[in-house]
Design a protein around this motif. Structure first.
Motif, PDB file in Angstrom:
ATOM      1  N   ILE A   1       0.844  -1.183   0.000  1.00  0.00           N
ATOM      2  CA  ILE A   1       0.000   0.000   0.000  1.00  0.00           C
ATOM      3  C   ILE A   1       0.882   1.237   0.000  1.00  0.00           C
ATOM      4  N   GLU A   2       0.631   2.138  -0.935  1.00  0.00           N
ATOM      5  CA  GLU A   2       1.336   3.413  -0.981  1.00  0.00           C
ATOM      6  C   GLU A   2       0.455   4.442  -0.287  1.00  0.00           C
ATOM      7  N   VAL A   3       0.955   5.032   0.795  1.00  0.00           N
ATOM      8  CA  VAL A   3       0.164   6.013   1.533  1.00  0.00           C
ATOM      9  C   VAL A   3       0.941   7.317   1.673  1.00  0.00           C
ATOM     10  N   ILE A   4       0.196   8.376   1.792  1.00  0.00           N
ATOM     11  CA  ILE A   4       0.780   9.686   2.064  1.00  0.00           C
ATOM     12  C   ILE A   4       0.549   9.943   3.554  1.00  0.00           C
ATOM     13  N   GLY A   5       1.610  10.132   4.302  1.00  0.00           N
ATOM     14  CA  GLY A   5       1.484  10.275   5.745  1.00  0.00           C
ATOM     15  C   GLY A   5       1.366   8.910   6.402  1.00  0.00           C
ATOM     16  N   THR A   6       0.994   8.891   7.667  1.00  0.00           N
ATOM     17  CA  THR A   6       0.834   7.638   8.400  1.00  0.00           C
ATOM     18  C   THR A   6      -0.498   7.667   9.138  1.00  0.00           C
ATOM     19  N   PRO A   7      -1.583   7.211   8.497  1.00  0.00           N
ATOM     20  CA  PRO A   7      -2.875   7.202   9.159  1.00  0.00           C
ATOM     21  C   PRO A   7      -2.885   6.244  10.355  1.00  0.00           C
ATOM     22  N   ALA A   8      -3.570   6.613  11.399  1.00  0.00           N
ATOM     23  CA  ALA A   8      -3.687   5.760  12.584  1.00  0.00           C
ATOM     24  C   ALA A   8      -4.565   4.553  12.257  1.00  0.00           C
ATOM     25  N   ASP A   9      -4.223   3.404  12.804  1.00  0.00           N
ATOM     26  CA  ASP A   9      -4.996   2.165  12.627  1.00  0.00           C
ATOM     27  C   ASP A   9      -5.169   1.759  11.171  1.00  0.00           C
ATOM     28  N   LEU A  10      -4.183   2.034  10.338  1.00  0.00           N
ATOM     29  CA  LEU A  10      -4.273   1.707   8.915  1.00  0.00           C
ATOM     30  C   LEU A  10      -4.457   0.216   8.693  1.00  0.00           C
ATOM     31  N   ASP A  11      -3.657  -0.608   9.361  1.00  0.00           N
ATOM     32  CA  ASP A  11      -3.728  -2.059   9.192  1.00  0.00           C
ATOM     33  C   ASP A  11      -5.114  -2.585   9.565  1.00  0.00           C
ATOM     34  N   LYS A  12      -5.639  -2.122  10.677  1.00  0.00           N
ATOM     35  CA  LYS A  12      -6.958  -2.545  11.152  1.00  0.00           C
ATOM     36  C   LYS A  12      -8.061  -2.147  10.161  1.00  0.00           C
ATOM     37  N   GLU A  13      -7.998  -0.929   9.657  1.00  0.00           N
ATOM     38  CA  GLU A  13      -8.996  -0.450   8.701  1.00  0.00           C
ATOM     39  C   GLU A  13      -8.925  -1.204   7.381  1.00  0.00           C
ATOM     40  N   LEU A  14      -7.714  -1.477   6.896  1.00  0.00           N
ATOM     41  CA  LEU A  14      -7.571  -2.218   5.644  1.00  0.00           C
ATOM     42  C   LEU A  14      -8.121  -3.631   5.771  1.00  0.00           C
ATOM     43  N   LYS A  15      -7.830  -4.303   6.884  1.00  0.00           N
ATOM     44  CA  LYS A  15      -8.354  -5.658   7.099  1.00  0.00           C
ATOM     45  C   LYS A  15      -9.878  -5.652   7.171  1.00  0.00           C
ATOM     46  N   ARG A  16     -10.453  -4.670   7.864  1.00  0.00           N
ATOM     47  CA  ARG A  16     -11.902  -4.577   7.966  1.00  0.00           C
ATOM     48  C   ARG A  16     -12.529  -4.349   6.590  1.00  0.00           C
ATOM     49  N   TYR A  17     -11.953  -3.436   5.821  1.00  0.00           N
ATOM     50  CA  TYR A  17     -12.460  -3.132   4.492  1.00  0.00           C
ATOM     51  C   TYR A  17     -12.421  -4.378   3.599  1.00  0.00           C
ATOM     52  N   CYS A  18     -11.315  -5.109   3.639  1.00  0.00           N
ATOM     53  CA  CYS A  18     -11.167  -6.302   2.802  1.00  0.00           C
ATOM     54  C   CYS A  18     -12.153  -7.395   3.210  1.00  0.00           C
ATOM     55  N   ARG A  19     -12.349  -7.589   4.511  1.00  0.00           N
ATOM     56  CA  ARG A  19     -13.298  -8.612   4.973  1.00  0.00           C
ATOM     57  C   ARG A  19     -14.713  -8.311   4.501  1.00  0.00           C
ATOM     58  N   VAL A  20     -15.077  -7.033   4.489  1.00  0.00           N
ATOM     59  CA  VAL A  20     -16.427  -6.630   4.080  1.00  0.00           C
ATOM     60  C   VAL A  20     -16.606  -6.737   2.570  1.00  0.00           C
ATOM     61  N   ASN A  21     -15.571  -6.407   1.793  1.00  0.00           N
ATOM     62  CA  ASN A  21     -15.721  -6.267   0.349  1.00  0.00           C
ATOM     63  C   ASN A  21     -15.129  -7.385  -0.508  1.00  0.00           C
ATOM     64  N   LEU A  22     -14.366  -8.299   0.085  1.00  0.00           N
ATOM     65  CA  LEU A  22     -13.725  -9.361  -0.691  1.00  0.00           C
ATOM     66  C   LEU A  22     -14.072 -10.740  -0.135  1.00  0.00           C
ATOM     67  N   ALA A  23     -13.950 -11.736  -0.989  1.00  0.00           N
ATOM     68  CA  ALA A  23     -14.088 -13.117  -0.529  1.00  0.00           C
ATOM     69  C   ALA A  23     -12.928 -13.436   0.412  1.00  0.00           C
TER      70      ALA A  23
ATOM     71  N   TYR B   1     -10.745 -15.832   0.704  1.00  0.00           N
ATOM     72  CA  TYR B   1      -9.474 -16.259   0.121  1.00  0.00           C
ATOM     73  C   TYR B   1      -8.763 -15.138  -0.629  1.00  0.00           C
ATOM     74  N   LYS B   2      -9.454 -14.057  -0.922  1.00  0.00           N
ATOM     75  CA  LYS B   2      -8.842 -12.927  -1.619  1.00  0.00           C
ATOM     76  C   LYS B   2      -8.300 -11.866  -0.661  1.00  0.00           C
ATOM     77  N   CYS B   3      -8.649 -11.949   0.610  1.00  0.00           N
ATOM     78  CA  CYS B   3      -8.195 -10.957   1.594  1.00  0.00           C
ATOM     79  C   CYS B   3      -6.710 -11.129   1.870  1.00  0.00           C
ATOM     80  N   PRO B   4      -5.944 -10.049   1.792  1.00  0.00           N
ATOM     81  CA  PRO B   4      -4.525 -10.138   2.125  1.00  0.00           C
ATOM     82  C   PRO B   4      -4.332 -10.530   3.581  1.00  0.00           C
ATOM     83  N   ARG B   5      -3.353 -11.387   3.846  1.00  0.00           N
ATOM     84  CA  ARG B   5      -3.033 -11.786   5.213  1.00  0.00           C
ATOM     85  C   ARG B   5      -2.198 -10.710   5.893  1.00  0.00           C
TER      86      ARG B   5
END
Length: 72
Positions: free
Chosen positions: A19-41, A43-47
């Motif tokens: 992931i290319e980000v500008i700055g360092t958002p708080a809880d980025l890892d947690k938010e990305l995992k939540r987003y992927c669980r909601v929107n992807l199958a 087996y497609k969610c990054p570990r």
């Protein structure tokens, strides 16, 4: 973002997202995992996610996955 497969001893291969980000958002890892669980199958969610300052590009400006810093 760039997504690649990396070796996994149990599953054979797992998903790693860069992931290319500008700055360092708080809880980025947690938010990305939540987003992927909601929107992807499942087996497609990054570990795991790797935050990079800039994704590598080739001369034409396309993403160069071969140049990603994959740690095996």
């Amino acid at each position: 973002a760039a997504v690649v497969g990396v070796p996994d001893p149990v599953r054979g291969e797992e998903v790693l997202a860069f992931i290319e980000v500008i700055g360092t958002p708080a809880d980025l890892d947690k938010e990305l995992k939540r987003y992927c669980r909601v929107n992807l199958a499942g087996y497609k969610c990054p570990r795991s996610f790797e935050v990079v300052a800039k994704l590598p590009r080739d001369a034409a400006g396309a993403l160069d996955k071969e140049a990603l810093p994959i740690r095996v």
